[in-house]
Write a protein that holds these residues in place. Sequence first.
Motif, PDB file in Angstrom:
ATOM      1  N   ARG A  19       0.733  -1.052   0.007  1.00 52.56           N
ATOM      2  CA  ARG A  19      -0.130   0.100  -0.031  1.00 52.56           C
ATOM      3  C   ARG A  19       0.874   1.258   0.017  1.00 52.56           C
ATOM      4  NH1 ARG A  19      -4.358  -3.228   2.311  1.00 52.56           N
ATOM      5  NH2 ARG A  19      -2.989  -3.706   4.238  1.00 52.56           N
ATOM      6  N   HIS A  20       2.008   1.183   0.791  1.00 52.53           N
ATOM      7  CA  HIS A  20       2.848   2.303   0.923  1.00 52.53           C
ATOM      8  C   HIS A  20       3.455   2.576  -0.610  1.00 52.53           C
ATOM      9  CE1 HIS A  20       5.597   5.247   2.493  1.00 52.53           C
ATOM     10  NE2 HIS A  20       6.892   4.512   1.995  1.00 52.53           N
ATOM     11  N   ARG A  23       0.997   4.243  -2.742  1.00 52.10           N
ATOM     12  CA  ARG A  23       0.602   5.574  -2.431  1.00 52.10           C
ATOM     13  C   ARG A  23       1.647   6.657  -2.845  1.00 52.10           C
ATOM     14  NH1 ARG A  23      -0.851   7.333   4.004  1.00 52.10           N
ATOM     15  NH2 ARG A  23      -1.455   4.900   4.519  1.00 52.10           N
TER      16      ARG A  23
END
Lengths: 134, 134
Positions: A19-20, A23
């Motif tokens: 997810r990082h 992002r």
Amino acid sequence: MLTVNGLSKGARITPDAVRHYARIGLLVPSRDPNNGYRLFDDEALKRARFIRRAKGLGFTLQDIRTLFSYADNGRSPCPEVRAIIQQRIAENRASVTELGELLERMEDALERWKSMPDGEPDGDEICHLIESVA
Amino acid sequence: MLTVNGLSKGARITPDAVRHYARIGLLVPSRDPNNGYRLFDDEALKRARFIRRAKGLGFTLQDIRTLFSYADNGRSPCPEVRAIIQQRIAENRASVTELGELLERMEDALERWKSMPDGEPDGDEICHLIESVA
DNA sequence: TCCTTGCCTGTGTGCGGCACCCAGGTTCTA
DNA sequence: TAGAACCTGGGTGCCGCACACAGGCAAGGA
């Protein structure tokens, strides 16, 4: 197509890391129109594995972003890879040296303190052990 | 009484560090009623020097906060100092080992790459140098 | 049918230790 | 009297996530 969890298993990184990376734009998922879930293709899987390997060699995410932009523009990132790792090696050597010196100071201090009693608060010093150090 | 700049010179730390320590409560200034400037007394000077020394031995600002709270309550921080530094030494040894291993991986890779050509984008690999690594 | 479980979502915060910037007020020096 | 050098508070940035919150959705079992 893989979801976050699927990609995290395929690339052996944590779901949070996936997810990082998404992002900050290192991985670009499409979306499942039914539920909005991130969907990653094989290209993303390759990239995720690349990130893990590159990080394991000391590349930062910024470095990796640079490498991707080379690849995305049809240029070979290899010369940049060689240049960056030399830079990182130099930095790493400096860090090891610095940390080693710190470690030595710490060990020296601990050794010297063995023959020193604990102090009692006297309003003059906070801790004479630490204050005995240059 | 010393201003931020005066204290920074007396303790040999940067003015920004002084303000930072004041902000997080490690140093507690009084205030000049005329202009609101921070004013530090000799006690603060001792503390600031203590911080510099302790940091030089690998204590974190959190550690130092703990030590101050011991001293402020009339207890000797010395036993805690010995305990903390042993902990930090252990952590530091682990870091040195880890960094050393990373460095070795990096140097190995750079060496192996010497006999490998730069790749050209082929839509299959991003960079075969990095992809050649386990 | 309902309940649990285990996914997923976005957003926000925390970690350490400052460094730097902004906009404005104050104080010292030439 | 002007400019340099100081001071203020408050905010952001660095690095790479980890974790938390509140909620939605899917698949399985009783």
